[in-house]
Scaffold this motif. Sequence first.
Motif, PDB file in Angstrom:
ATOM      1  N   ARG A  81       9.865  -2.306   4.418  1.00 10.09           N
ATOM      2  CA  ARG A  81       9.250  -3.090   3.255  1.00 10.09           C
ATOM      3  C   ARG A  81       9.501  -4.497   3.492  1.00 10.09           C
ATOM      4  N   ASP A  82      10.777  -4.943   4.056  1.00  8.35           N
ATOM      5  CA  ASP A  82      10.794  -6.325   3.996  1.00  8.35           C
ATOM      6  C   ASP A  82       9.864  -7.048   5.135  1.00  8.35           C
ATOM      7  N   LYS A  83       9.653  -6.116   6.196  1.00 10.22           N
ATOM      8  CA  LYS A  83       8.823  -6.779   7.286  1.00 10.22           C
ATOM      9  C   LYS A  83       7.423  -6.732   6.839  1.00 10.22           C
ATOM     10  N   PHE A  84       6.813  -5.774   6.166  1.00  9.52           N
ATOM     11  CA  PHE A  84       5.516  -5.779   5.551  1.00  9.52           C
ATOM     12  C   PHE A  84       5.329  -6.831   4.333  1.00  9.52           C
ATOM     13  N   LEU A  85       6.189  -7.089   3.512  1.00  8.35           N
ATOM     14  CA  LEU A  85       6.151  -8.085   2.531  1.00  8.35           C
ATOM     15  C   LEU A  85       5.936  -9.455   3.273  1.00  8.35           C
ATOM     16  N   SER A  86       6.946  -9.714   4.314  1.00  5.92           N
ATOM     17  CA  SER A  86       6.853 -10.811   4.903  1.00  5.92           C
ATOM     18  C   SER A  86       5.727 -11.211   5.773  1.00  5.92           C
ATOM     19  N   LYS A  87       5.013 -10.086   6.209  1.00  5.71           N
ATOM     20  CA  LYS A  87       3.563 -10.231   6.866  1.00  5.71           C
ATOM     21  C   LYS A  87       2.621 -10.563   5.761  1.00  5.71           C
ATOM     22  N   ALA A 115      -3.379  -8.833   4.232  1.00  6.82           N
ATOM     23  CA  ALA A 115      -2.368  -8.697   3.055  1.00  6.82           C
ATOM     24  C   ALA A 115      -2.706  -7.218   2.200  1.00  6.82           C
ATOM     25  N   GLN A 116      -3.921  -6.946   2.052  1.00  9.50           N
ATOM     26  CA  GLN A 116      -4.212  -5.537   1.603  1.00  9.50           C
ATOM     27  C   GLN A 116      -3.574  -4.393   2.275  1.00  9.50           C
ATOM     28  N   GLY A 117      -3.814  -4.564   3.422  1.00  4.59           N
ATOM     29  CA  GLY A 117      -3.416  -3.309   4.392  1.00  4.59           C
ATOM     30  C   GLY A 117      -1.827  -3.504   4.232  1.00  4.59           C
ATOM     31  N   PHE A 118      -1.070  -4.469   4.193  1.00  6.21           N
ATOM     32  CA  PHE A 118       0.363  -4.370   4.264  1.00  6.21           C
ATOM     33  C   PHE A 118       0.953  -3.962   2.574  1.00  6.21           C
ATOM     34  N   ILE A 119       0.217  -4.361   1.682  1.00  8.02           N
ATOM     35  CA  ILE A 119       0.524  -3.887   0.274  1.00  8.02           C
ATOM     36  C   ILE A 119       0.183  -2.530   0.138  1.00  8.02           C
ATOM     37  N   HIS A 120      -0.904  -2.076   0.556  1.00  7.66           N
ATOM     38  CA  HIS A 120      -1.243  -0.450   0.226  1.00  7.66           C
ATOM     39  C   HIS A 120      -0.459   0.188   1.109  1.00  7.66           C
ATOM     40  N   THR A 121       0.072   0.011   2.185  1.00  6.71           N
ATOM     41  CA  THR A 121       0.835   0.557   2.996  1.00  6.71           C
ATOM     42  C   THR A 121       2.357   0.961   2.126  1.00  6.71           C
ATOM     43  N   LEU A 122       2.572  -0.346   1.605  1.00  9.24           N
ATOM     44  CA  LEU A 122       3.803  -0.221   0.957  1.00  9.24           C
ATOM     45  C   LEU A 122       3.805   0.662  -0.405  1.00  9.24           C
ATOM     46  N   ILE A 123       2.672   0.511  -1.114  1.00  8.35           N
ATOM     47  CA  ILE A 123       2.370   1.451  -2.237  1.00  8.35           C
ATOM     48  C   ILE A 123       2.038   2.823  -2.019  1.00  8.35           C
ATOM     49  N   ASP A 124       1.576   3.160  -0.681  1.00 14.79           N
ATOM     50  CA  ASP A 124       1.589   4.478  -0.308  1.00 14.79           C
ATOM     51  C   ASP A 124       3.032   5.124   0.124  1.00 14.79           C
ATOM     52  N   GLY A 125       4.061   4.438  -0.097  1.00  6.80           N
ATOM     53  CA  GLY A 125       5.305   4.970   0.115  1.00  6.80           C
ATOM     54  C   GLY A 125       6.427   4.235   0.859  1.00  6.80           C
ATOM     55  N   ALA A 126       5.611   3.142   1.754  1.00  8.89           N
ATOM     56  CA  ALA A 126       6.457   2.647   2.705  1.00  8.89           C
ATOM     57  C   ALA A 126       7.714   1.766   2.031  1.00  8.89           C
ATOM     58  N   VAL A 127       7.597   1.568   0.599  1.00 10.78           N
ATOM     59  CA  VAL A 127       8.560   0.894  -0.050  1.00 10.78           C
ATOM     60  C   VAL A 127       9.819   1.182   0.058  1.00 10.78           C
TER      61      VAL A 127
END
Length: 344
Positions: free
Chosen positions: A155-161, A137-149
């Motif tokens: 975004r939807d794929k990572f949030l789902s995971k 969960a940390q990996g997915f959320i930090h990836t989104l914070i770093d710009g993937a959002v």
Amino acid sequence: MSLSPRFIALLLACLISALTLAFLTFVEGVTYNMLFVVGISSFVISFFLVLYAIELLVFREVNKMYKTIHKLKIRDFTISRKSIIKNTNPFKKLNDEIFVYVAKKQKEIDELKRLELFRREFLADVSHELKTPIFAAQGFIHTLIDGAVDDEKVRDKFLSKAAKSLDGLDALVKDLVALSQLETGEVKMNFDRVDLVLVTKEIFDQLEDIASKKNTTLRLKTTEPGPVWVKADPQRILQVMTNLIENGVKYGNENGRVVVSLEGDKKHVLVSVRDDGPGIPPEHLSRIFERFYRVEKSRSKDRGGTGLGLAIVKHILNAHKAKITVMSKLEKGTTFRFKLDRLE
């Protein structure tokens, strides 16, 4: 010179004989022949009496104490309480009491060591099980914070995971809490009249999608028509049956079959959950009810679950005063069995 039993007996016999002869010399009318006979007699009798007393009552029991110490060193704890009660020899009773006491303490030490090892394994398992979903969960959320959002699809794929990882973490924590409460007796069973036929059919409906994906057939067999009533906690026995049937589907073969059998007599209902999967190796059978124990860790991870299901099942059935058993043959399947009190 070593103080052997014979040497000590010889010294004491000589002393007793000398004292006896010295006393008799002051008696009038005693001849040399009488002194000789009395001296020899007192010497022989004293020698054997002292030898018997020292050999049997002291030295032999002391040697047994050394043997006892040796047995304790090699962890041979075979002795019966009856033998201690029947013995009248105080040295032997002391020897046996020391043996029993030390043996008991040694067993307590071994049990403490086993529990300490179990505690370390449990802490390591808990750390590993918690770390996996948290890091994911940390990996997915930090990836989104770093710009993937900004990328809607990513975004939807990572949030789902991330949500899936957190759902797994939530399930793990809930199972840990439930297991802890069962072990400490905080969870009280609310016994009621439960129809196992109805419970099994409800579970079959819940697991229909999972079974269809593997093309697994779910089947119920009963020895009598109509409902099968037992005394159980409805919620907890549903949890037990769901776990066993779901495991049969998850770990069974493709195009396999899971059969639930209900065999009743006047007092009990024997519940069997059998699959025709790959089976469990014999060396794992004694440990499958331990917390986080997995027969094949990598394959078990792929199928999900917290690794606490069978441990919870065991504690729930213990609260029902029922014992679960498992039989398994490689490539032929696994069967779980337990009995519940029957109600008419």
